[in-house]
Motif scaffolding. Structure first.
Motif, PDB file in Angstrom:
ATOM      1  N   ALA A  33      75.642 -31.820  72.935  1.00 14.72           N
ATOM      2  CA  ALA A  33      74.585 -32.281  73.822  1.00 14.72           C
ATOM      3  C   ALA A  33      74.061 -31.055  74.563  1.00 14.72           C
ATOM      4  O   ALA A  33      74.805 -30.097  74.796  1.00 14.72           O
ATOM      5  CB  ALA A  33      75.132 -33.296  74.816  1.00 14.72           C
ATOM      6  N   MET A  34      72.791 -31.075  74.914  1.00 15.98           N
ATOM      7  CA  MET A  34      72.178 -29.927  75.578  1.00 15.98           C
ATOM      8  C   MET A  34      71.562 -30.350  76.895  1.00 15.98           C
ATOM      9  O   MET A  34      71.090 -31.482  77.041  1.00 15.98           O
ATOM     10  CB  MET A  34      71.113 -29.316  74.680  1.00 15.98           C
ATOM     11  CG  MET A  34      71.632 -28.812  73.341  1.00 15.98           C
ATOM     12  SD  MET A  34      72.826 -27.468  73.517  1.00 15.98           S
ATOM     13  CE  MET A  34      71.765 -26.174  74.189  1.00 15.98           C
ATOM     14  N   GLY A  35      71.557 -29.425  77.814  1.00 18.91           N
ATOM     15  CA  GLY A  35      70.965 -29.722  79.114  1.00 18.91           C
ATOM     16  C   GLY A  35      70.205 -28.544  79.665  1.00 18.91           C
ATOM     17  O   GLY A  35      70.370 -27.413  79.207  1.00 18.91           O
ATOM     18  N   TRP A  36      69.347 -28.843  80.618  1.00 21.94           N
ATOM     19  CA  TRP A  36      68.675 -27.816  81.411  1.00 21.94           C
ATOM     20  C   TRP A  36      69.054 -28.033  82.874  1.00 21.94           C
ATOM     21  O   TRP A  36      69.044 -29.181  83.362  1.00 21.94           O
ATOM     22  CB  TRP A  36      67.149 -27.900  81.264  1.00 21.94           C
ATOM     23  CG  TRP A  36      66.620 -27.402  79.965  1.00 21.94           C
ATOM     24  CD1 TRP A  36      66.326 -28.139  78.855  1.00 21.94           C
ATOM     25  CD2 TRP A  36      66.319 -26.051  79.628  1.00 21.94           C
ATOM     26  NE1 TRP A  36      65.856 -27.329  77.854  1.00 21.94           N
ATOM     27  CE2 TRP A  36      65.838 -26.041  78.298  1.00 21.94           C
ATOM     28  CE3 TRP A  36      66.397 -24.828  80.312  1.00 21.94           C
ATOM     29  CZ2 TRP A  36      65.442 -24.872  77.648  1.00 21.94           C
ATOM     30  CZ3 TRP A  36      66.006 -23.673  79.662  1.00 21.94           C
ATOM     31  CH2 TRP A  36      65.532 -23.699  78.350  1.00 21.94           C
ATOM     32  N   ALA A  38      67.520 -31.908  83.021  1.00 17.30           N
ATOM     33  CA  ALA A  38      67.314 -32.799  81.870  1.00 17.30           C
ATOM     34  C   ALA A  38      68.474 -32.665  80.894  1.00 17.30           C
ATOM     35  O   ALA A  38      69.153 -31.638  80.844  1.00 17.30           O
ATOM     36  CB  ALA A  38      66.003 -32.469  81.165  1.00 17.30           C
ATOM     37  N   HIS A  39      68.678 -33.725  80.121  1.00 15.03           N
ATOM     38  CA  HIS A  39      69.751 -33.777  79.122  1.00 15.03           C
ATOM     39  C   HIS A  39      69.206 -34.402  77.851  1.00 15.03           C
ATOM     40  O   HIS A  39      68.348 -35.284  77.883  1.00 15.03           O
ATOM     41  CB  HIS A  39      70.901 -34.620  79.669  1.00 15.03           C
ATOM     42  CG  HIS A  39      71.826 -35.155  78.619  1.00 15.03           C
ATOM     43  ND1 HIS A  39      71.596 -36.353  77.960  1.00 15.03           N
ATOM     44  CD2 HIS A  39      72.972 -34.652  78.101  1.00 15.03           C
ATOM     45  CE1 HIS A  39      72.568 -36.560  77.096  1.00 15.03           C
ATOM     46  NE2 HIS A  39      73.416 -35.547  77.163  1.00 15.03           N
ATOM     47  N   ILE A  40      69.743 -33.942  76.712  1.00  7.40           N
ATOM     48  CA  ILE A  40      69.417 -34.559  75.438  1.00  7.40           C
ATOM     49  C   ILE A  40      70.691 -34.646  74.613  1.00  7.40           C
ATOM     50  O   ILE A  40      71.487 -33.713  74.569  1.00  7.40           O
ATOM     51  CB  ILE A  40      68.305 -33.780  74.705  1.00  7.40           C
ATOM     52  CG1 ILE A  40      67.820 -34.546  73.471  1.00  7.40           C
ATOM     53  CG2 ILE A  40      68.752 -32.361  74.349  1.00  7.40           C
ATOM     54  CD1 ILE A  40      66.507 -34.001  72.899  1.00  7.40           C
ATOM     55  N   SER A  41      70.888 -35.781  73.970  1.00  7.58           N
ATOM     56  CA  SER A  41      72.080 -35.985  73.161  1.00  7.58           C
ATOM     57  C   SER A  41      72.024 -35.128  71.895  1.00  7.58           C
ATOM     58  O   SER A  41      70.988 -34.571  71.545  1.00  7.58           O
ATOM     59  CB  SER A  41      72.213 -37.458  72.794  1.00  7.58           C
ATOM     60  OG  SER A  41      71.100 -37.868  72.010  1.00  7.58           O
ATOM     61  N   TRP A  42      73.136 -35.061  71.177  1.00  9.91           N
ATOM     62  CA  TRP A  42      73.216 -34.206  69.994  1.00  9.91           C
ATOM     63  C   TRP A  42      72.179 -34.609  68.942  1.00  9.91           C
ATOM     64  O   TRP A  42      71.639 -33.765  68.230  1.00  9.91           O
ATOM     65  CB  TRP A  42      74.616 -34.244  69.388  1.00  9.91           C
ATOM     66  CG  TRP A  42      75.005 -35.593  68.837  1.00  9.91           C
ATOM     67  CD1 TRP A  42      75.634 -36.602  69.506  1.00  9.91           C
ATOM     68  CD2 TRP A  42      74.767 -36.068  67.511  1.00  9.91           C
ATOM     69  NE1 TRP A  42      75.796 -37.678  68.679  1.00  9.91           N
ATOM     70  CE2 TRP A  42      75.286 -37.388  67.442  1.00  9.91           C
ATOM     71  CE3 TRP A  42      74.187 -35.529  66.378  1.00  9.91           C
ATOM     72  CZ2 TRP A  42      75.224 -38.142  66.280  1.00  9.91           C
ATOM     73  CZ3 TRP A  42      74.131 -36.289  65.215  1.00  9.91           C
ATOM     74  CH2 TRP A  42      74.652 -37.582  65.180  1.00  9.91           C
ATOM     75  N   SER A  43      71.885 -35.896  68.857  1.00 10.52           N
ATOM     76  CA  SER A  43      70.923 -36.370  67.857  1.00 10.52           C
ATOM     77  C   SER A  43      69.486 -36.316  68.356  1.00 10.52           C
ATOM     78  O   SER A  43      68.544 -36.444  67.568  1.00 10.52           O
ATOM     79  CB  SER A  43      71.249 -37.805  67.459  1.00 10.52           C
ATOM     80  OG  SER A  43      71.050 -38.668  68.567  1.00 10.52           O
ATOM     81  N   GLY A  44      69.321 -36.187  69.665  1.00  8.74           N
ATOM     82  CA  GLY A  44      67.986 -36.215  70.242  1.00  8.74           C
ATOM     83  C   GLY A  44      67.503 -37.606  70.601  1.00  8.74           C
ATOM     84  O   GLY A  44      66.400 -37.771  71.102  1.00  8.74           O
ATOM     85  N   CYS A  50      69.794 -23.042  80.344  1.00  7.39           N
ATOM     86  CA  CYS A  50      70.119 -23.912  79.234  1.00  7.39           C
ATOM     87  C   CYS A  50      71.642 -24.050  79.183  1.00  7.39           C
ATOM     88  O   CYS A  50      72.359 -23.095  79.504  1.00  7.39           O
ATOM     89  CB  CYS A  50      69.578 -23.264  77.957  1.00  7.39           C
ATOM     90  SG  CYS A  50      70.028 -24.048  76.434  1.00  7.39           S
ATOM     91  N   ALA A  51      72.130 -25.226  78.771  1.00  8.56           N
ATOM     92  CA  ALA A  51      73.572 -25.444  78.731  1.00  8.56           C
ATOM     93  C   ALA A  51      73.937 -26.323  77.548  1.00  8.56           C
ATOM     94  O   ALA A  51      73.148 -27.169  77.134  1.00  8.56           O
ATOM     95  CB  ALA A  51      74.048 -26.085  80.031  1.00  8.56           C
ATOM     96  N   GLY A  77      78.725 -33.602  77.582  1.00  7.21           N
ATOM     97  CA  GLY A  77      78.047 -33.500  78.860  1.00  7.21           C
ATOM     98  C   GLY A  77      76.906 -34.482  79.037  1.00  7.21           C
ATOM     99  O   GLY A  77      76.276 -34.908  78.080  1.00  7.21           O
ATOM    100  N   LEU A  78      76.668 -34.799  80.288  1.00  4.88           N
ATOM    101  CA  LEU A  78      75.534 -35.660  80.644  1.00  4.88           C
ATOM    102  C   LEU A  78      74.740 -34.987  81.751  1.00  4.88           C
ATOM    103  O   LEU A  78      73.892 -34.146  81.470  1.00  4.88           O
ATOM    104  CB  LEU A  78      76.020 -37.046  81.056  1.00  4.88           C
ATOM    105  CG  LEU A  78      76.503 -37.949  79.922  1.00  4.88           C
ATOM    106  CD1 LEU A  78      77.087 -39.236  80.460  1.00  4.88           C
ATOM    107  CD2 LEU A  78      75.330 -38.267  78.993  1.00  4.88           C
TER     108      LEU A  78
END
Length: 122
Positions: free
Chosen positions: A33-36, A49-55, A96-97, A102-103
């Motif tokens: 998962a990615m976050g800003w 903001a957060h986005i899951s691994w699949s988007g 970026c993280a 993560g959430l």
């Protein structure tokens, strides 16, 4: 290990737009998962903001909802943050993280980039 490199920051007038990019190294990018996050001068780092691994799942801080959009391209190992209708209070270093689970909490993220400065003038 995941290495993250942000780009796209700069100086923009209020009401303008910027698009941040975060390039990730490693073959396991699509598992994360990615976050800003952002950190203004003299303040704590905060979730943006957060986005899951699949988007398929995204989440936003209330302060940026309906103005910012997070997206990712797993084929390019890249996550983006489109920022519209920018305000002076959006001025900060943006990070970026990456996280396995993560959430919205800082401590949930395992890797951070070096950050890119965004400055919004009034």
């Amino acid at each position: 290990q995941v290495q993250l490199v942000e780009s796209g920051g700069g100086l923009v007038q209020a009401g303008g737009s910027l698009r941040l990019s975060c390039a990730a190294s490693g073959r396991a990018f699509s598992r994360y998962a990615m976050g800003w996050f952002r950190q203004a001068l003299g303040k704590e780092r905060e979730f943006v903001a957060h986005i899951s691994w699949s988007g398929s799942i995204t989440r936003y801080a209330d302060s940026v909802k309906d103005r910012f959009t997070i997206s990712r391209d797993n084929a390019k190992n890249t996550v983006y943050l489109q920022m519209n209708s920018l305000k002076p209070e959006d001025t900060a270093v943006y990070y970026c993280a990456a996280a396995i689970n993560g959430l919205v909490n800082l401590y949930e993220y395992d890797f951070f980039g070096q950050g890119t400065q965004v400055t919004v003038s009034s």
